[in-house]
Design a protein around this motif. Structure first.
Motif, mmCIF file in Angstrom:
data_model
loop_
_atom_site.group_PDB
_atom_site.id
_atom_site.type_symbol
_atom_site.label_atom_id
_atom_site.label_comp_id
_atom_site.label_asym_id
_atom_site.label_seq_id
_atom_site.Cartn_x
_atom_site.Cartn_y
_atom_site.Cartn_z
ATOM 1 N N GLN A 1 0.817 -1.439 -0.035
ATOM 2 C CA GLN A 1 0.111 0.142 -0.203
ATOM 3 C C GLN A 1 0.686 1.175 -0.035
ATOM 4 O O GLN A 1 0.568 2.337 -0.807
ATOM 5 C CB GLN A 1 -0.825 -0.055 1.123
ATOM 6 C CG GLN A 1 -2.192 -0.977 0.995
ATOM 7 C CD GLN A 1 -3.046 -1.009 2.316
ATOM 8 O OE1 GLN A 1 -2.547 -1.651 3.270
ATOM 9 N NE2 GLN A 1 -3.947 -0.503 2.381
ATOM 10 N N HIS B 1 1.957 4.495 -3.519
ATOM 11 C CA HIS B 1 1.680 5.951 -3.344
ATOM 12 C C HIS B 1 3.321 6.706 -3.070
ATOM 13 O O HIS B 1 3.295 7.826 -2.788
ATOM 14 C CB HIS B 1 0.928 6.595 -2.081
ATOM 15 C CG HIS B 1 -0.393 5.993 -2.035
ATOM 16 N ND1 HIS B 1 -1.312 6.749 -2.682
ATOM 17 C CD2 HIS B 1 -1.137 4.939 -1.635
ATOM 18 C CE1 HIS B 1 -2.449 6.209 -2.731
ATOM 19 N NE2 HIS B 1 -2.474 4.968 -1.964
ATOM 20 N N GLY C 1 3.962 9.771 -5.572
ATOM 21 C CA GLY C 1 3.624 11.006 -5.160
ATOM 22 C C GLY C 1 4.271 11.574 -3.923
ATOM 23 O O GLY C 1 4.729 12.687 -3.801
ATOM 24 N N HIS C 2 4.605 10.469 -3.144
ATOM 25 C CA HIS C 2 5.657 10.971 -1.878
ATOM 26 C C HIS C 2 6.822 11.378 -2.403
ATOM 27 O O HIS C 2 7.277 12.467 -1.594
ATOM 28 C CB HIS C 2 5.588 9.637 -1.080
ATOM 29 C CG HIS C 2 6.502 9.739 0.051
ATOM 30 N ND1 HIS C 2 5.973 10.626 1.425
ATOM 31 C CD2 HIS C 2 7.824 9.458 0.606
ATOM 32 C CE1 HIS C 2 7.056 10.636 2.200
ATOM 33 N NE2 HIS C 2 8.142 9.956 1.654
ATOM 34 N N PRO D 1 1.350 12.359 0.402
ATOM 35 C CA PRO D 1 0.155 11.577 0.221
ATOM 36 C C PRO D 1 0.178 10.387 1.180
ATOM 37 O O PRO D 1 -0.933 9.754 1.386
ATOM 38 C CB PRO D 1 0.782 10.948 -1.240
ATOM 39 C CG PRO D 1 1.268 12.097 -1.823
ATOM 40 C CD PRO D 1 2.281 12.807 -0.691
ATOM 41 N N PHE D 2 1.131 10.055 1.861
ATOM 42 C CA PHE D 2 1.127 8.934 2.927
ATOM 43 C C PHE D 2 0.287 9.667 4.185
ATOM 44 O O PHE D 2 -0.347 8.639 4.469
ATOM 45 C CB PHE D 2 2.671 8.656 3.432
ATOM 46 C CG PHE D 2 3.691 7.923 2.582
ATOM 47 C CD1 PHE D 2 3.174 7.542 1.447
ATOM 48 C CD2 PHE D 2 4.992 7.691 3.069
ATOM 49 C CE1 PHE D 2 4.170 6.941 0.694
ATOM 50 C CE2 PHE D 2 5.833 7.002 2.202
ATOM 51 C CZ PHE D 2 5.412 6.586 1.098
ATOM 52 N N HIS E 1 -3.552 9.405 2.828
ATOM 53 C CA HIS E 1 -4.242 8.308 2.472
ATOM 54 C C HIS E 1 -4.003 7.312 4.009
ATOM 55 O O HIS E 1 -4.247 6.205 3.846
ATOM 56 C CB HIS E 1 -3.439 7.468 1.233
ATOM 57 C CG HIS E 1 -3.684 7.993 -0.031
ATOM 58 N ND1 HIS E 1 -4.945 7.912 -0.558
ATOM 59 C CD2 HIS E 1 -2.997 8.855 -0.648
ATOM 60 C CE1 HIS E 1 -4.948 8.466 -1.841
ATOM 61 N NE2 HIS E 1 -3.623 9.206 -1.733
#
Length: 94
Positions: free
Chosen positions: A14, A18, A21-22, A66-67, A70
């Motif tokens: 998971q 992302h 994005g991170h 993003p982390f 989400h």
């Protein structure tokens, strides 16, 4: 100066979904002059960011990760004042 410790709350699959994005978010914070260093923990259960500046601005910046968006990681912010540094790292002393 701040040490931001991220601890993953979900499986790495998971997190990896992302990661691009991170990384883009990290690059933006470096471009702003806020982040000084960052990287993965070993074992890979999170990451560490060294940051400078205003705490409220740092907390605001972390909401853009993003982390965080989400709910993939918990964040701990530790403030410290570097009073001794190695040669070449004098800029870390505010």
């Amino acid at each position: 100066m701040y040490v931001v410790s991220l601890t993953y709350k979900v499986p790495l699959e998971q997190v990896d979904a992302h990661i691009e994005g991170h990384i883009e978010w990290l690059k933006g914070a470096y471009a702003k002059g806020m982040f000084l260093a960052s990287g993965r923990k070993v074992p890979r259960d999170g990451g560490v960011i060294l940051a400078k500046g205003d705490r409220a601005a740092l907390e605001d910046e972390l909401t853009r990760d993003p982390f965080k968006q989400h709910d993939l990681a918990d964040y701990t912010i530790t403030e410290f004042v570097p009073v001794m540094v190695a040669d070449g790292l004098e800029a870390l002393q505010d």
